[in-house]
Design a protein around this motif. Sequence first.
Motif, PDB file in Angstrom:
ATOM      1  N   ALA A   1       0.918  -1.268   0.029  1.00  0.00           N
ATOM      2  CA  ALA A   1      -0.048  -0.091   0.028  1.00  0.00           C
ATOM      3  C   ALA A   1       0.816   1.368  -0.010  1.00  0.00           C
ATOM      4  O   ALA A   1       0.357   2.283  -0.311  1.00  0.00           O
ATOM      5  CB  ALA A   1      -0.973   0.045   1.133  1.00  0.00           C
ATOM      6  N   GLU A   2       2.081   1.326   0.471  1.00  0.00           N
ATOM      7  CA  GLU A   2       3.016   2.380   0.355  1.00  0.00           C
ATOM      8  C   GLU A   2       3.556   2.797  -1.264  1.00  0.00           C
ATOM      9  O   GLU A   2       3.801   3.931  -1.341  1.00  0.00           O
ATOM     10  CB  GLU A   2       4.200   1.938   1.339  1.00  0.00           C
ATOM     11  CG  GLU A   2       4.041   1.827   2.726  1.00  0.00           C
ATOM     12  CD  GLU A   2       5.319   1.189   3.494  1.00  0.00           C
ATOM     13  OE1 GLU A   2       6.207   1.324   2.845  1.00  0.00           O
ATOM     14  OE2 GLU A   2       5.187   1.069   4.548  1.00  0.00           O
ATOM     15  N   ILE A   3       3.332   1.742  -1.943  1.00  0.00           N
ATOM     16  CA  ILE A   3       3.943   1.852  -3.328  1.00  0.00           C
ATOM     17  C   ILE A   3       3.134   3.044  -4.118  1.00  0.00           C
ATOM     18  O   ILE A   3       3.838   3.955  -4.870  1.00  0.00           O
ATOM     19  CB  ILE A   3       4.030   0.651  -4.013  1.00  0.00           C
ATOM     20  CG1 ILE A   3       5.069  -0.310  -3.378  1.00  0.00           C
ATOM     21  CG2 ILE A   3       4.812   0.900  -5.591  1.00  0.00           C
ATOM     22  CD1 ILE A   3       5.010  -1.653  -4.042  1.00  0.00           C
ATOM     23  N   PRO A   4       1.945   2.925  -4.299  1.00  0.00           N
ATOM     24  CA  PRO A   4       1.501   4.076  -5.009  1.00  0.00           C
ATOM     25  C   PRO A   4       1.648   5.590  -4.271  1.00  0.00           C
ATOM     26  O   PRO A   4       1.864   6.343  -5.199  1.00  0.00           O
ATOM     27  CB  PRO A   4      -0.203   3.941  -5.034  1.00  0.00           C
ATOM     28  CG  PRO A   4      -0.204   2.286  -4.757  1.00  0.00           C
ATOM     29  CD  PRO A   4       1.139   2.036  -3.735  1.00  0.00           C
ATOM     30  N   SER A   5       1.472   5.680  -3.140  1.00  0.00           N
ATOM     31  CA  SER A   5       1.802   6.730  -2.472  1.00  0.00           C
ATOM     32  C   SER A   5       3.342   6.876  -2.473  1.00  0.00           C
ATOM     33  O   SER A   5       3.598   8.509  -2.788  1.00  0.00           O
ATOM     34  CB  SER A   5       1.424   6.721  -0.938  1.00  0.00           C
ATOM     35  OG  SER A   5       0.047   6.482  -0.722  1.00  0.00           O
ATOM     36  N   MET A   6       3.989   6.316  -2.465  1.00  0.00           N
ATOM     37  CA  MET A   6       5.789   6.628  -2.830  1.00  0.00           C
ATOM     38  C   MET A   6       5.776   7.225  -4.179  1.00  0.00           C
ATOM     39  O   MET A   6       6.705   7.978  -4.425  1.00  0.00           O
ATOM     40  CB  MET A   6       6.298   5.337  -2.499  1.00  0.00           C
ATOM     41  CG  MET A   6       6.481   4.894  -1.519  1.00  0.00           C
ATOM     42  SD  MET A   6       7.753   5.884  -0.128  1.00  0.00           S
ATOM     43  CE  MET A   6       7.447   4.861   1.477  1.00  0.00           C
ATOM     44  N   ILE A   7       5.070   6.794  -5.216  1.00  0.00           N
ATOM     45  CA  ILE A   7       5.304   6.942  -6.529  1.00  0.00           C
ATOM     46  C   ILE A   7       4.750   8.492  -6.885  1.00  0.00           C
ATOM     47  O   ILE A   7       5.326   9.133  -7.663  1.00  0.00           O
ATOM     48  CB  ILE A   7       4.636   6.099  -7.728  1.00  0.00           C
ATOM     49  CG1 ILE A   7       5.342   4.600  -7.318  1.00  0.00           C
ATOM     50  CG2 ILE A   7       4.567   6.423  -8.937  1.00  0.00           C
ATOM     51  CD1 ILE A   7       4.622   3.518  -8.259  1.00  0.00           C
ATOM     52  N   ILE A   8       3.705   8.950  -6.340  1.00  0.00           N
ATOM     53  CA  ILE A   8       3.031  10.086  -6.521  1.00  0.00           C
ATOM     54  C   ILE A   8       3.491  11.246  -5.613  1.00  0.00           C
ATOM     55  O   ILE A   8       3.235  12.140  -6.089  1.00  0.00           O
ATOM     56  CB  ILE A   8       1.294   9.944  -6.577  1.00  0.00           C
ATOM     57  CG1 ILE A   8       0.950   9.817  -5.049  1.00  0.00           C
ATOM     58  CG2 ILE A   8       0.899   8.894  -7.462  1.00  0.00           C
ATOM     59  CD1 ILE A   8      -0.523   9.821  -4.715  1.00  0.00           C
ATOM     60  N   ILE A   9       3.891  10.871  -4.489  1.00  0.00           N
ATOM     61  CA  ILE A   9       4.247  11.886  -3.501  1.00  0.00           C
ATOM     62  C   ILE A   9       5.210  12.718  -4.069  1.00  0.00           C
ATOM     63  O   ILE A   9       5.202  14.150  -3.616  1.00  0.00           O
ATOM     64  CB  ILE A   9       4.789  11.291  -2.298  1.00  0.00           C
ATOM     65  CG1 ILE A   9       4.665  12.315  -1.097  1.00  0.00           C
ATOM     66  CG2 ILE A   9       6.167  10.777  -2.450  1.00  0.00           C
ATOM     67  CD1 ILE A   9       4.818  11.647   0.276  1.00  0.00           C
ATOM     68  N   ASP A  10       6.138  12.494  -4.868  1.00  0.00           N
ATOM     69  CA  ASP A  10       7.295  13.647  -5.607  1.00  0.00           C
ATOM     70  C   ASP A  10       6.578  14.519  -6.274  1.00  0.00           C
ATOM     71  O   ASP A  10       6.820  15.804  -6.273  1.00  0.00           O
ATOM     72  CB  ASP A  10       8.206  12.668  -6.374  1.00  0.00           C
ATOM     73  CG  ASP A  10       9.157  11.798  -5.681  1.00  0.00           C
ATOM     74  OD1 ASP A  10       9.256  12.193  -4.811  1.00  0.00           O
ATOM     75  OD2 ASP A  10       9.308  10.752  -6.329  1.00  0.00           O
ATOM     76  N   ARG A  11       5.492  14.418  -7.061  1.00  0.00           N
ATOM     77  CA  ARG A  11       4.625  15.099  -7.727  1.00  0.00           C
ATOM     78  C   ARG A  11       3.872  16.076  -6.694  1.00  0.00           C
ATOM     79  O   ARG A  11       3.788  17.313  -7.058  1.00  0.00           O
ATOM     80  CB  ARG A  11       3.758  14.537  -8.815  1.00  0.00           C
ATOM     81  CG  ARG A  11       4.348  13.725  -9.613  1.00  0.00           C
ATOM     82  CD  ARG A  11       3.275  13.061 -11.004  1.00  0.00           C
ATOM     83  NE  ARG A  11       4.069  12.544 -11.804  1.00  0.00           N
ATOM     84  CZ  ARG A  11       3.258  11.896 -12.899  1.00  0.00           C
ATOM     85  NH1 ARG A  11       2.109  11.669 -12.674  1.00  0.00           N
ATOM     86  NH2 ARG A  11       4.116  11.280 -13.869  1.00  0.00           N
ATOM     87  N   LEU A  12       3.275  15.651  -5.607  1.00  0.00           N
ATOM     88  CA  LEU A  12       2.458  15.999  -4.766  1.00  0.00           C
ATOM     89  C   LEU A  12       3.183  17.029  -4.053  1.00  0.00           C
ATOM     90  O   LEU A  12       2.814  18.208  -3.869  1.00  0.00           O
ATOM     91  CB  LEU A  12       1.835  15.131  -3.733  1.00  0.00           C
ATOM     92  CG  LEU A  12       1.053  15.479  -2.708  1.00  0.00           C
ATOM     93  CD1 LEU A  12      -0.083  16.383  -3.433  1.00  0.00           C
ATOM     94  CD2 LEU A  12       0.663  14.607  -1.523  1.00  0.00           C
ATOM     95  N   LEU A  13       4.630  16.777  -3.608  1.00  0.00           N
ATOM     96  CA  LEU A  13       5.446  17.617  -2.685  1.00  0.00           C
ATOM     97  C   LEU A  13       5.756  19.129  -3.670  1.00  0.00           C
ATOM     98  O   LEU A  13       6.289  19.929  -3.210  1.00  0.00           O
ATOM     99  CB  LEU A  13       6.602  16.883  -2.531  1.00  0.00           C
ATOM    100  CG  LEU A  13       6.227  15.916  -1.374  1.00  0.00           C
ATOM    101  CD1 LEU A  13       7.556  15.356  -0.902  1.00  0.00           C
ATOM    102  CD2 LEU A  13       5.891  16.647  -0.001  1.00  0.00           C
TER     103      LEU A  13
END
Length: 217
Positions: free
Chosen positions: A122-134
């Motif tokens: 469950a961490e993987i999708p968030s890890m992938i998108i968080i760079d864009r989010l930040l």
Amino acid sequence: LQKLAIYGRLRAWGSFGWAVATLVSGRIFALGGYPLLFLLAGLFNLILLPLVKVLPERTTEHSEQPTIAPRRSRTFYVYLLSVFLFFFFLNAISAFSFIYFKENLGASNEVIGIISSVSALAEIPSMIIIDRLLRRTNLRTTLAIGAMGQAILWIGYTILVGPILLIPLMIIRGTFYTFYNVSATLLVARISHPSNVATNQALAQVTVPGIAVLLTT
């Protein structure tokens, strides 16, 4: 890592490795027990040693740093206190959560194994998108969301009456853990003087969490 904005994606591979190891370790344990697990863990670490040569010595031009590093601000020590409190309760819960799931909620060993894998996946999708989010959101905001989400998750454990909702909760946990972990790492790098970054990261990610683990075991 901040300049390249790929830290989240790099961490996603760690989460994927954790999930795969959780799924495979049960089968390995069935074949040879703990000795085989320990033996393979040590063997794979030795196999990976040559990969160290692939890593560059530095990713930026070398620059002379002052002999005496500047003093850390009081804000950083307040942050370290928050890290200590977070990991104090995180490790206290992690140490006993699976026992609680099994003895109080009736989760089987198979369900607990699935929960561990789901938690990492469950961490993987968030890890992938968080760079864009930040790039669009303040680091302190995502850090606060991560800490608040973990707190809500822990409170959620207390109202469960069975193991049915554990998997959905673990999926939610993956998102909030990512928000906290990635934001905390990048925040330390951002608020630290260049000559203090490595030491500050060690304090925030190793020393202070390690003290919290000692006090909760």
